[in-house]
Design a protein around this motif. Structure first.
Motif, PDB file in Angstrom:
ATOM      1  N   ASP A 190       0.853  -1.189   0.000  1.00  0.00           N
ATOM      2  CA  ASP A 190       0.000   0.000   0.000  1.00  0.00           C
ATOM      3  C   ASP A 190       0.884   1.233   0.000  1.00  0.00           C
ATOM      4  O   ASP A 190       1.752   1.377   0.868  1.00  0.00           O
ATOM      5  CB  ASP A 190      -0.877   0.040   1.257  1.00  0.00           C
ATOM      6  N   VAL A 191       0.665   2.123  -0.949  1.00  0.00           N
ATOM      7  CA  VAL A 191       1.433   3.367  -1.020  1.00  0.00           C
ATOM      8  C   VAL A 191       0.455   4.526  -1.193  1.00  0.00           C
ATOM      9  O   VAL A 191      -0.407   4.484  -2.068  1.00  0.00           O
ATOM     10  CB  VAL A 191       2.442   3.350  -2.188  1.00  0.00           C
ATOM     11  N   TRP A 192       0.615   5.556  -0.357  1.00  0.00           N
ATOM     12  CA  TRP A 192      -0.290   6.694  -0.382  1.00  0.00           C
ATOM     13  C   TRP A 192       0.479   7.974  -0.694  1.00  0.00           C
ATOM     14  O   TRP A 192       1.596   8.167  -0.214  1.00  0.00           O
ATOM     15  CB  TRP A 192      -0.973   6.858   0.980  1.00  0.00           C
ATOM     16  N   PRO A 193      -0.111   8.906  -1.472  1.00  0.00           N
ATOM     17  CA  PRO A 193       0.518  10.216  -1.679  1.00  0.00           C
ATOM     18  C   PRO A 193       0.700  10.932  -0.339  1.00  0.00           C
ATOM     19  O   PRO A 193      -0.082  10.749   0.590  1.00  0.00           O
ATOM     20  CB  PRO A 193      -0.492  10.950  -2.574  1.00  0.00           C
ATOM     21  N   LYS A 194       1.722  11.778  -0.255  1.00  0.00           N
ATOM     22  CA  LYS A 194       2.055  12.442   1.005  1.00  0.00           C
ATOM     23  C   LYS A 194       0.891  13.270   1.538  1.00  0.00           C
ATOM     24  O   LYS A 194       0.633  13.287   2.751  1.00  0.00           O
ATOM     25  CB  LYS A 194       3.280  13.337   0.825  1.00  0.00           C
ATOM     26  N   VAL A 195       0.169  13.962   0.660  1.00  0.00           N
ATOM     27  CA  VAL A 195      -0.935  14.797   1.121  1.00  0.00           C
ATOM     28  C   VAL A 195      -2.013  13.953   1.794  1.00  0.00           C
ATOM     29  O   VAL A 195      -2.665  14.393   2.753  1.00  0.00           O
ATOM     30  CB  VAL A 195      -1.526  15.615  -0.052  1.00  0.00           C
ATOM     31  N   VAL A 196      -2.195  12.727   1.330  1.00  0.00           N
ATOM     32  CA  VAL A 196      -3.181  11.831   1.928  1.00  0.00           C
ATOM     33  C   VAL A 196      -2.699  11.346   3.291  1.00  0.00           C
ATOM     34  O   VAL A 196      -3.459  11.319   4.267  1.00  0.00           O
ATOM     35  CB  VAL A 196      -3.458  10.638   0.991  1.00  0.00           C
TER      36      VAL A 196
ATOM     37  N   ARG B 165     -12.314  11.244   2.596  1.00  0.00           N
ATOM     38  CA  ARG B 165     -12.040  12.618   2.163  1.00  0.00           C
ATOM     39  C   ARG B 165     -10.543  12.860   2.011  1.00  0.00           C
ATOM     40  O   ARG B 165     -10.112  13.637   1.155  1.00  0.00           O
ATOM     41  CB  ARG B 165     -12.656  13.615   3.137  1.00  0.00           C
ATOM     42  N   CYS B 166      -9.744  12.217   2.837  1.00  0.00           N
ATOM     43  CA  CYS B 166      -8.294  12.348   2.697  1.00  0.00           C
ATOM     44  C   CYS B 166      -7.833  11.796   1.354  1.00  0.00           C
ATOM     45  O   CYS B 166      -7.003  12.401   0.668  1.00  0.00           O
ATOM     46  CB  CYS B 166      -7.584  11.614   3.835  1.00  0.00           C
ATOM     47  N   GLN B 167      -8.374  10.659   0.961  1.00  0.00           N
ATOM     48  CA  GLN B 167      -7.965  10.042  -0.296  1.00  0.00           C
ATOM     49  C   GLN B 167      -8.296  10.911  -1.503  1.00  0.00           C
ATOM     50  O   GLN B 167      -7.585  10.896  -2.505  1.00  0.00           O
ATOM     51  CB  GLN B 167      -8.632   8.678  -0.444  1.00  0.00           C
ATOM     52  N   ARG B 168      -9.366  11.682  -1.419  1.00  0.00           N
ATOM     53  CA  ARG B 168      -9.771  12.527  -2.546  1.00  0.00           C
ATOM     54  C   ARG B 168      -8.908  13.775  -2.685  1.00  0.00           C
ATOM     55  O   ARG B 168      -9.041  14.511  -3.663  1.00  0.00           O
ATOM     56  CB  ARG B 168     -11.237  12.946  -2.378  1.00  0.00           C
ATOM     57  N   LEU B 169      -8.013  14.024  -1.730  1.00  0.00           N
ATOM     58  CA  LEU B 169      -7.145  15.197  -1.825  1.00  0.00           C
ATOM     59  C   LEU B 169      -6.103  15.045  -2.922  1.00  0.00           C
ATOM     60  O   LEU B 169      -5.548  16.038  -3.398  1.00  0.00           O
ATOM     61  CB  LEU B 169      -6.442  15.443  -0.483  1.00  0.00           C
ATOM     62  N   ALA B 170      -5.819  13.822  -3.312  1.00  0.00           N
ATOM     63  CA  ALA B 170      -4.807  13.568  -4.339  1.00  0.00           C
ATOM     64  C   ALA B 170      -5.481  13.053  -5.604  1.00  0.00           C
ATOM     65  O   ALA B 170      -6.401  12.238  -5.533  1.00  0.00           O
ATOM     66  CB  ALA B 170      -3.792  12.545  -3.839  1.00  0.00           C
ATOM     67  N   PRO B 171      -5.049  13.517  -6.774  1.00  0.00           N
ATOM     68  CA  PRO B 171      -5.632  13.010  -8.018  1.00  0.00           C
ATOM     69  C   PRO B 171      -5.309  11.535  -8.207  1.00  0.00           C
ATOM     70  O   PRO B 171      -4.315  11.020  -7.681  1.00  0.00           O
ATOM     71  CB  PRO B 171      -4.967  13.869  -9.096  1.00  0.00           C
ATOM     72  N   LYS B 172      -6.159  10.866  -8.954  1.00  0.00           N
ATOM     73  CA  LYS B 172      -5.977   9.438  -9.188  1.00  0.00           C
ATOM     74  C   LYS B 172      -4.589   9.130  -9.756  1.00  0.00           C
ATOM     75  O   LYS B 172      -3.970   8.118  -9.427  1.00  0.00           O
ATOM     76  CB  LYS B 172      -7.064   8.941 -10.144  1.00  0.00           C
TER      77      LYS B 172
ATOM     78  N   SER C 126      -1.807  10.353  -9.053  1.00  0.00           N
ATOM     79  CA  SER C 126      -0.708  10.423  -8.093  1.00  0.00           C
ATOM     80  C   SER C 126      -0.547   9.137  -7.295  1.00  0.00           C
ATOM     81  O   SER C 126       0.423   8.980  -6.557  1.00  0.00           O
ATOM     82  CB  SER C 126      -0.917  11.600  -7.134  1.00  0.00           C
ATOM     83  N   TYR C 127      -1.500   8.224  -7.421  1.00  0.00           N
ATOM     84  CA  TYR C 127      -1.371   6.921  -6.769  1.00  0.00           C
ATOM     85  C   TYR C 127      -0.550   6.026  -7.687  1.00  0.00           C
ATOM     86  O   TYR C 127      -1.047   5.481  -8.661  1.00  0.00           O
ATOM     87  CB  TYR C 127      -2.747   6.308  -6.516  1.00  0.00           C
ATOM     88  N   HIS C 128       0.742   5.919  -7.391  1.00  0.00           N
ATOM     89  CA  HIS C 128       1.636   5.209  -8.292  1.00  0.00           C
ATOM     90  C   HIS C 128       1.729   3.730  -7.920  1.00  0.00           C
ATOM     91  O   HIS C 128       1.187   3.285  -6.921  1.00  0.00           O
ATOM     92  CB  HIS C 128       3.026   5.849  -8.280  1.00  0.00           C
ATOM     93  N   HIS C 129       2.448   2.985  -8.742  1.00  0.00           N
ATOM     94  CA  HIS C 129       2.500   1.534  -8.616  1.00  0.00           C
ATOM     95  C   HIS C 129       3.946   1.049  -8.581  1.00  0.00           C
ATOM     96  O   HIS C 129       4.472   0.553  -9.568  1.00  0.00           O
ATOM     97  CB  HIS C 129       1.774   0.873  -9.787  1.00  0.00           C
ATOM     98  N   PRO C 130       4.629   1.190  -7.465  1.00  0.00           N
ATOM     99  CA  PRO C 130       6.035   0.777  -7.413  1.00  0.00           C
ATOM    100  C   PRO C 130       6.187  -0.733  -7.458  1.00  0.00           C
ATOM    101  O   PRO C 130       5.351  -1.470  -6.943  1.00  0.00           O
ATOM    102  CB  PRO C 130       6.501   1.324  -6.061  1.00  0.00           C
TER     103      PRO C 130
END
Length: 331
Positions: A63-69, A84-91, A93-97
């Motif tokens: 699981d990886v989350w953007p910093k703003v989330v 609501r936290c998850q919606r702060l970052a655009p789709k 920005s959720y990357h796939h390492p």
């Protein structure tokens, strides 16, 4: 028994796994000493085709989350929870390492997976001096025999690899749930947010297991060698994990039904609730304009009668004539 879902926990859910990257796959045993070994039983449901067992491999998903989330979750910016936290970052920005973690094991009845390497830095959240990773184990049929999980785009009509299993504990009836964690440096504050009743995890790999009872929640932390079963079944939610794009429900595109008009001809449609903390029991319309595509969730749009995110419009009192779902007008 009290389950995770019935008690309203907002732990990282199964669908959120679609936002993750995959680690190393089952293969030759690595020469390095095992940092964590997972052992368990493969429990096949009646929907699983045992004829594919000779091609089953496994991956570790992070699981990886953007910093703003992450910051929003740590600061508890929204009392209604994680959505609501998850919606702060655009789709996007959720990357796939691709976390370079090699595992090994054997199928078809039991498995043993040894994690011999440290996670890729891209699989961890946090800053230098305080990092945290959370992972899960899943199984897939290696359809093209190339020894790796091939992720497909939103436009793909099929997938060479099919996800067929996931670690036990993520069903509606589950009373026990485990999380594979990795700590580097000081304990990241997100750990306490997600596991307030658990002991502090050590450096490196560990497994946190939550036991849900009538009286509350019990927690255990284990290292080195841990029992962890896996469920095998023909489940569409599992299969969607082969998609490159995020397909968590909270990240689906939402539209104003009265503005966009009726769904296009040939689309699949169904009425249902959205996210309880946001829209309670209100009905929305899920529309997939491309039912021929493999990634059905990622291609789905949510038609709404109310702006549940920002509250700028509410059409529930006068829905369009074509609206097929039940309508409520309560706040």
């Amino acid at each position: 028994m009290t389950t995770r879902l019935k008690r309203g926990f907002w732990k990282w859910s199964l669908l959120a796994l679609a936002l993750t990257g995959c680690g190393g796959v089952m293969g030759d045993e690595a020469e390095d000493e095992a940092l964590l070994t997972l052992e368990g039983t493969l429990r096949a449901s009646s929907t699983f085709d045992l004829g594919n067992s000779d091609r089953i491999r496994a991956s570790l998903l992070w699981d990886v989350w953007p910093k703003v989330v992450v910051d929003c979750m740590v600061n508890r910016t929204y009392p209604e929870g994680i959505a609501r936290c998850q919606r702060l970052a655009p789709k996007s920005s959720y990357h796939h390492p691709d976390a370079d973690v090699r595992v090994n094991g054997h199928f078809p009845n039991t498995f043993s997976m040894s994690l011999n390497r440290l996670p890729d830095p891209a699989a961890l959240i946090g800053e230098e001096g305080s990092k945290l990773g959370m992972a899960y184990v899943m199984a897939y049929v290696d359809g093209n025999g190339n020894g790796t999980l091939d992720r497909v785009s939103n436009e793909a009509t099929s997938s060479p690899d099919i996800i067929v299993g996931f670690q036990s504990g993520f069903s509606m009836e589950a009373t026990e749930q485990s999380f594979i964690l990795y700590r580097e440096g000081a304990l990241h504050p997100l750990y306490r947010i997600n596991f307030p009743n658990c002991a502090e995890i050590p450096q490196g790999y560990s497994v946190v297991t939550l036991h849900y009872t009538e009286s509350g929640e019990e927690c255990s932390v284990k290292t080195r060698r841990v029992d962890l079963d896996m469920d095998l079944e023909a489940n569409q939610a599992f299969q969607q994990l082969a998609c490159q794009e995020p397909n968590a429900q909270v990240l689906l595109d939402t539209v104003r039904a009265s503005t966009v008009g009726p769904p296009p001809v040939g689309s699949t449609q169904r009425c249902g609730t959205f996210i309880y903390s946001i829209s309670r029991n209100d009905q929305v319309l899920y529309v997939n304009p491309h039912p021929e595509r493999f990634c059905s969730v990622a291609n789905t749009e949510v038609y709404m009668l109310k702006d549940y995110w920002d509250g700028t419009w509410d059409d529930r009192a006068s829905p369009p004539s074509w609206w097929p779902c039940p309508v409520v007008t309560t706040p």
